[in-house]
Design a protein around this motif. Structure first.
Motif, mmCIF file in Angstrom:
data_model
loop_
_atom_site.group_PDB
_atom_site.id
_atom_site.type_symbol
_atom_site.label_atom_id
_atom_site.label_comp_id
_atom_site.label_asym_id
_atom_site.label_seq_id
_atom_site.Cartn_x
_atom_site.Cartn_y
_atom_site.Cartn_z
ATOM 1 N N UNK A 173 0.901 -1.253 -0.060
ATOM 2 C CA UNK A 173 0.190 0.184 0.086
ATOM 3 C C UNK A 173 0.902 1.158 0.115
ATOM 4 N N UNK A 174 1.713 1.273 0.764
ATOM 5 C CA UNK A 174 2.951 2.417 0.778
ATOM 6 C C UNK A 174 3.474 2.783 -0.528
ATOM 7 N N UNK A 175 3.776 1.564 -1.214
ATOM 8 C CA UNK A 175 4.476 1.743 -2.710
ATOM 9 C C UNK A 175 3.298 2.382 -3.559
ATOM 10 N N UNK A 176 2.107 1.776 -3.565
ATOM 11 C CA UNK A 176 1.221 2.346 -4.456
ATOM 12 C C UNK A 176 0.655 3.703 -4.098
ATOM 13 N N UNK A 188 0.655 6.761 -6.853
ATOM 14 C CA UNK A 188 -0.586 7.369 -7.028
ATOM 15 C C UNK A 188 -0.176 8.733 -6.882
ATOM 16 N N UNK A 189 0.500 9.465 -6.039
ATOM 17 C CA UNK A 189 1.092 10.653 -5.805
ATOM 18 C C UNK A 189 1.867 11.191 -6.883
ATOM 19 N N UNK A 190 2.801 10.274 -7.281
ATOM 20 C CA UNK A 190 3.823 10.637 -8.512
ATOM 21 C C UNK A 190 2.800 10.971 -9.567
ATOM 22 N N UNK A 191 1.766 10.232 -10.028
ATOM 23 C CA UNK A 191 0.774 10.161 -11.133
ATOM 24 C C UNK A 191 -0.217 11.725 -11.007
ATOM 25 N N UNK A 192 -0.024 12.002 -9.561
ATOM 26 C CA UNK A 192 -0.976 12.959 -9.455
ATOM 27 C C UNK A 192 -2.459 12.568 -9.495
ATOM 28 N N UNK A 193 -2.616 11.250 -9.039
ATOM 29 C CA UNK A 193 -3.903 10.657 -8.952
ATOM 30 C C UNK A 193 -4.665 10.550 -7.538
ATOM 31 N N UNK A 194 -5.858 10.871 -7.284
ATOM 32 C CA UNK A 194 -6.496 10.565 -6.058
ATOM 33 C C UNK A 194 -6.370 9.194 -5.695
ATOM 34 N N UNK A 195 -6.203 9.041 -4.465
ATOM 35 C CA UNK A 195 -6.087 7.641 -3.880
ATOM 36 C C UNK A 195 -7.192 6.686 -4.247
ATOM 37 N N UNK A 196 -8.505 7.402 -3.971
ATOM 38 C CA UNK A 196 -9.591 6.438 -4.479
ATOM 39 C C UNK A 196 -9.596 5.965 -5.846
ATOM 40 N N UNK A 197 -9.350 7.057 -6.761
ATOM 41 C CA UNK A 197 -9.162 6.757 -8.292
ATOM 42 C C UNK A 197 -8.413 5.679 -8.438
ATOM 43 N N UNK A 198 -7.054 5.952 -8.107
ATOM 44 C CA UNK A 198 -5.815 5.053 -8.331
ATOM 45 C C UNK A 198 -6.451 3.638 -7.856
ATOM 46 N N UNK A 202 -7.509 -2.145 -8.911
ATOM 47 C CA UNK A 202 -8.184 -2.879 -8.174
ATOM 48 C C UNK A 202 -7.675 -3.361 -6.964
ATOM 49 N N UNK A 203 -7.264 -2.213 -5.986
ATOM 50 C CA UNK A 203 -6.747 -2.125 -4.959
ATOM 51 C C UNK A 203 -7.592 -2.177 -3.809
ATOM 52 N N UNK A 204 -7.724 -2.874 -2.749
ATOM 53 C CA UNK A 204 -8.619 -2.664 -1.718
ATOM 54 C C UNK A 204 -7.743 -2.512 -0.474
#
Length: 98
Positions: free
Chosen positions: A73-76, A80-90, A95-97
């Motif tokens: 999760x930490x890596x993901x 997500x941050x590097x891609x500028x995506x919101x965590x929920x969207x990422x 397919x991450x829960x």
């Protein structure tokens, strides 16, 4: 838990410890060539398992399933941050829960 900057090397060390035949085969090579051979074999094994090298590295160094989950999760989250995506969207996209 192993510090992020040391995780990959720790995983390579763990991998080599599980591969005595590889260690024997590369013993006569220079230190640089040994590192390359270990890295290539590690990446091949990750690919054979259907994993990215970073995922395989985490599997090798995690002490518990909970620790593995936390490190993934930490890596993901970093991706997500590097891609500028919101965590929920990422999470939905990948397919991450939690």
């Amino acid at each position: 838990m192993i510090a992020k900057e040391h995780r990959h090397q720790a995983a390579l060390n763990a991998y080599l410890a599980q591969q005595p035949q590889l260690a024997e085969e590369i013993a006569a090579l220079s230190a640089h060539e040994q590192r390359q051979q270990i890295e290539w074999a590690f990446e091949d094994t990750a690919s054979e398992r259907g994993l990215q090298p970073w995922e395989y590295a985490l599997e090798l160094i995690a002490e518990t399933p909970e620790q593995l989950h936390a490190m993934r999760l930490e890596t993901h989250r970093e991706v997500a941050e590097a891609l500028g995506m919101e965590w929920e969207e990422y999470c939905q996209f990948n397919g991450i829960t939690e």
